[in-house]
Design a protein around this motif. Structure first.
Motif, short mmCIF file in Angstrom:
data_model
loop_
_atom_site.label_atom_id
_atom_site.label_comp_id
_atom_site.label_asym_id
_atom_site.label_seq_id
_atom_site.Cartn_x
_atom_site.Cartn_y
_atom_site.Cartn_z
N LYS A 112 7.39 -2.11 -18.73
CA LYS A 112 6.50 -1.61 -17.70
C LYS A 112 5.43 -2.64 -18.99
O LYS A 112 4.71 -3.38 -18.85
N GLN A 159 10.52 3.95 -1.79
CA GLN A 159 11.47 2.51 -1.97
C GLN A 159 12.72 3.26 -3.25
O GLN A 159 13.90 2.30 -3.07
N VAL A 160 12.39 3.12 -3.78
CA VAL A 160 13.52 3.81 -4.86
C VAL A 160 14.18 4.47 -4.57
O VAL A 160 15.31 4.03 -4.54
N GLN A 216 5.99 3.87 -4.27
CA GLN A 216 6.92 3.31 -4.66
C GLN A 216 8.32 4.28 -5.27
O GLN A 216 9.32 4.36 -5.24
N ILE A 241 16.26 -2.15 -8.24
CA ILE A 241 14.57 -2.26 -7.59
C ILE A 241 13.71 -3.08 -8.58
O ILE A 241 12.42 -3.28 -7.77
N LEU A 244 7.77 6.23 -12.43
CA LEU A 244 6.58 5.45 -11.62
C LEU A 244 5.59 6.07 -12.26
O LEU A 244 5.18 7.46 -12.18
N SER A 259 2.39 -4.73 -3.13
CA SER A 259 2.68 -4.62 -1.91
C SER A 259 0.93 -4.86 -0.80
O SER A 259 0.46 -4.45 -1.72
N GLU A 295 -0.81 -1.20 -1.78
CA GLU A 295 -1.55 -1.22 -3.21
C GLU A 295 -2.98 -2.12 -2.94
O GLU A 295 -3.99 -1.89 -3.37
N GLU A 342 -0.03 4.35 -5.04
CA GLU A 342 0.79 3.35 -5.38
C GLU A 342 2.14 4.04 -5.50
O GLU A 342 3.32 3.55 -5.39
N ILE A 380 9.86 -4.22 -7.91
CA ILE A 380 8.45 -2.57 -8.31
C ILE A 380 9.08 -3.20 -10.31
O ILE A 380 9.98 -3.52 -10.52
N PRO A 433 9.02 -0.23 -13.18
CA PRO A 433 8.66 1.31 -13.29
C PRO A 433 7.96 0.97 -14.60
O PRO A 433 8.24 0.40 -15.76
#
Lengths: 481, 481
Positions: free
Chosen positions: B154, B291-292, B288, B237, B278, A281, A284, B284, B242, B244
């Motif tokens: 992740k 956003q979530v 996020q 998401i 996250l 993003s 970031e 960051e 993203i 997570p």
């Protein structure tokens, strides 16, 4: 009376079989030009059934088969067998399905790497692995070599970016390996096949993972008066937890060659430059750019540049991407090595390569994926002056050095015919026998790309190198690093 | 006259050999209690040489060998063979080396998963894969099963977090697989071994990758009135790019069971909750989280909570982590499935599981890794009422459903003895034969963990299930999803 190979006409169209010396000549080598061999026949089938028939024919008559994608490989993996069939997969270039929700694309083996990203661009997606040859090389070849690229550090090698493959066995049977899901049951044959250099089967179809194009991309170009400082900056960038999209280093010889070729304004007096690309993003990326800038300045970067716009960002990369042909312009011949080492040994290994270069009297330009420890020393030589043997010997020494510090003889180019001897250095006979047993589980008659990738014990005995196992050989004189 | 198994005393200390019925009974099952078998002998060696001797002994006398870590596996992978030796690796629990610069740790096979993170915590590092059993399960078992966990989305499965293993073959030969570098030459035996469920060799030592502990971690708990809405939020998401650190879903039955057990204040009337963790830099994570929050609100979350502090964050997770034992409290027995599906089919598959649950008259609680499509339906039953067979049949149907939508019968628990029949659904005979050929390349006498993981063609013929290949079976009645 027809020859055996003329029987290929029985099930292939006339223009899909090449038998004359002139017709097969274009296939006599891949990207590693120093090895050349003319195959007995070249076939260029265009349907799965035709490939199955070719394989069944070869299986029945015990004829070696070498599959070939675009022929851009750098280790001789697609070098033909003189008594065999060269199987070109160039006609399998359809994109079969794009699923923007699951973020996958199912493509035929001959689809070019870059075509995938082009085909899915409208969905805001792309295929991450990006070997330098990506405008030409095919996905089937990428799977065979487990191809990498600048973006592997963050996004992984080919094996991390594919989900499922359809493969023909030497008997011509079609099997499906992997799944569309996160994991699959049974032995991980997908990973086993990826990087197996055409020795286990012929990849016909690949389902790749796609990634959303990052909202923001920025690159930092940092120049250093010392390679050691550049190496320390790399170590610290990784240490603070940043995972750059790419983290590349070029030494002075590579900088000068690239600048002379593409004229993008590289600092030609720098001992080394780092190119550090960050994506994500916009917020970031902005944060990480500041972190990287602070780190390279701390390690005494003599100059730090940020790309002002997309055009300039691509210019920063243009020199790096053109480094191999750039070196080709300043030297009659060059030989590109591909060792990978634990990142922490970078300064020591670079110093030792420098010493070897002086010892052999051959210049070495270094261009490499610093972030993942994948080196590409380019050995400059002149074959017309009989320096090929010296260059190969120096290359071998560099690879043995990589093994000695706990690394490996190949990062992304494969073993092919080029690094067979160095495999004897990396693996002991028990390990090599296990590789051969795996080969026999797929191809007991040893017809698929024979004499590549895994040396015989006989060859290793002839080569006579000491087996240097996984970092166990000490270099006391290098302990100062 | 001594029995064959009494000869184990010739090269093992007295207390390292268990032969009596009472002594071997604690080893008769692993975490999948419904299958039990007493081995002829249990051995508990404490040196590599002793394990080599055990293997050579078994190889010579054609005795089956089953290796066992902590016995926490959920698919019966460590179920003993009644005519064989159960090889406990419990005594190999030394951490051999920690390299904070290279970010690796070299550990013996019996080291517990959680011990690695504890041992390296002082360096600000941790080992990412985190199966629910991580305080008990061992790294050797993790490699054998390619274990996952909440953070796999992740950070990947076990295979993505190890670099090198030392393995004993059935002949007792020690081989090294992988390297300390980013890639290694030769076939990818590291991936082949990982998840091979003890059928190819005995893992003795593992070099794991370590990651820097993220500077910030936060978790969003979102409740929904509809499972479909929760599923759509998951899809979005991921779609916005993203990744997570964890993205878990629990349905109402699982929420109620967990809340009754750990009392952390879960919304017990919600149809589903999502836990979205996250991690990264504080900046960051903050971006996020916003956003979530926006995404779950857009998908009509009835409630959104953020952990105010670390204690509360751990509480949010406590219910999820205790979900299996929580279900164990409300039902006499439960059976945990482990299918993985392409994420986009989540709503359809959840609906179909609901229908199957009603059809079989057995409740199903769903707790799962939503982000990577790895389902863990918990089938509630009462063995004392003779419902085991029904539960197994329902479980089988759920796995076949996973295969039918292009998924796989196991995400992280392995096939073991539990899912052998479903392997017949997933793979055709050509593919199964190829798996057996790979097995034979390592263990031609079929002594290592026999009758696990890969069914014989004979068994598949007896099971008689239709082979449902890779998403090719249509469910027309489900097209409405």
């Amino acid at each position: 009376m027809r020859t055996l190979f003329e029987q290929l006409h029985d099930f292939l169209p006339a223009d899909a079989v090449l038998l004359s010396e002139e017709a097969v000549r274009p296939y006599e080598c891949d990207g590693l030009f120093v090895y050349r061999e003319r195959p007995a026949a070249v076939v260029i089938p265009e349907t799965l059934e035709q490939v199955q028939q070719v394989l069944k024919f070869c299986y029945t008559h015990k004829i070696p088969v070498v599959a070939r994608g675009a022929g851009t490989g750098l280790s001789g993996g697609a070098l033909p067998h003189k008594a065999g069939v060269l199987l070109s997969l160039a006609k399998f270039k359809r994109i079969l399905n794009i699923d923007p929700v699951a973020r996958t694309a199912r493509v035929e083996t001959g689809v070019r790497n870059a075509s995938i990203s082009q085909a899915v661009a409208a969905h805001g997606l792309y295929y991450a692995p990006d070997p330098s040859s990506q405008i030409a090389c095919t996905i089937g070849g990428n799977v065979a070599e487990n191809a990498g690229g600048v973006h592997c550090l963050k996004y992984g090698l080919t094996v991390h970016n594919i989900l499922e493959i359809k493969v023909l066995t030497i008997e011509g049977e079609l099997i499906t390996i992997g799944s569309q899901a996160f994991d699959s049951a049974g032995y991980d044959l997908l990973a086993l096949f990826t990087g197996s250099e055409g020795l286990l089967g012929v990849v016909m179809e690949v389902t790749v993972r796609l990634l959303p194009k990052p909202a923001a991309v920025q690159v930092v170009l940092a120049a250093f008066d010392s390679v050691i400082n550049a190496g320390s900056a790399v170590a610290e960038i990784i240490a603070v937890g940043i995972i750059p999209a790419g983290l590349e280093m070029m030494d002075n010889a590579a900088i000068r060659a690239a600048e002379a070729f593409v004229k993008v304004g590289y600092p030609v007096d720098a001992a080394a430059i780092l190119l550090c690309e960050l994506d994500g993003s916009p917020e970031e990326v902005e944060i990480q750019i500041q972190q990287v800038r602070a780190i390279v300045e701390k390690h005494q970067a003599s100059e730090v540049r940020l790309a002002d716009n997309e055009r300039q960002r691509l210019q920063f990369w243009a020199g790096r991407k053109a480094a191999f042909p750039a070196v080709g312009r300043i030297s009659p011949d060059y030989y590109c090595m591909d060792g990978t080492i634990p990142r922490k040994h970078l300064p020591m290994v670079l110093q030792r390569i420098h010493e070897l270069s002086e010892q052999y009297g051959l210049a070495v330009a270094n261009v490499f994926h610093a972030g993942d420890g994948n080196l590409h020393p380019l050995i400059l030589f002149d074959a017309s002056k009989g320096q090929l043997h010296q260059a190969e010997e120096l290359g071998g020494k560099i690879l043995e050095l990589c093994v000695a510090v706990g690394g490996t003889v190949t990062g992304e180019h494969g073993v092919g015919v080029e690094k067979l001897n160095q495999m004897c250095v990396q693996f002991n006979s028990q390990e090599l026998l296990q590789f051969h047993a795996v080969k026999a589980a797929f191809d007991p008659a040893n017809l698929l790309n024979p004499e590549k990738a895994i040396p015989t014990l006989h060859r290793c005995a002839e080569f006579g190198a000491m087996h240097v196992h996984h970092g166990e050989l000490a270099f006391p004189e290098l302990d100062r690093f």
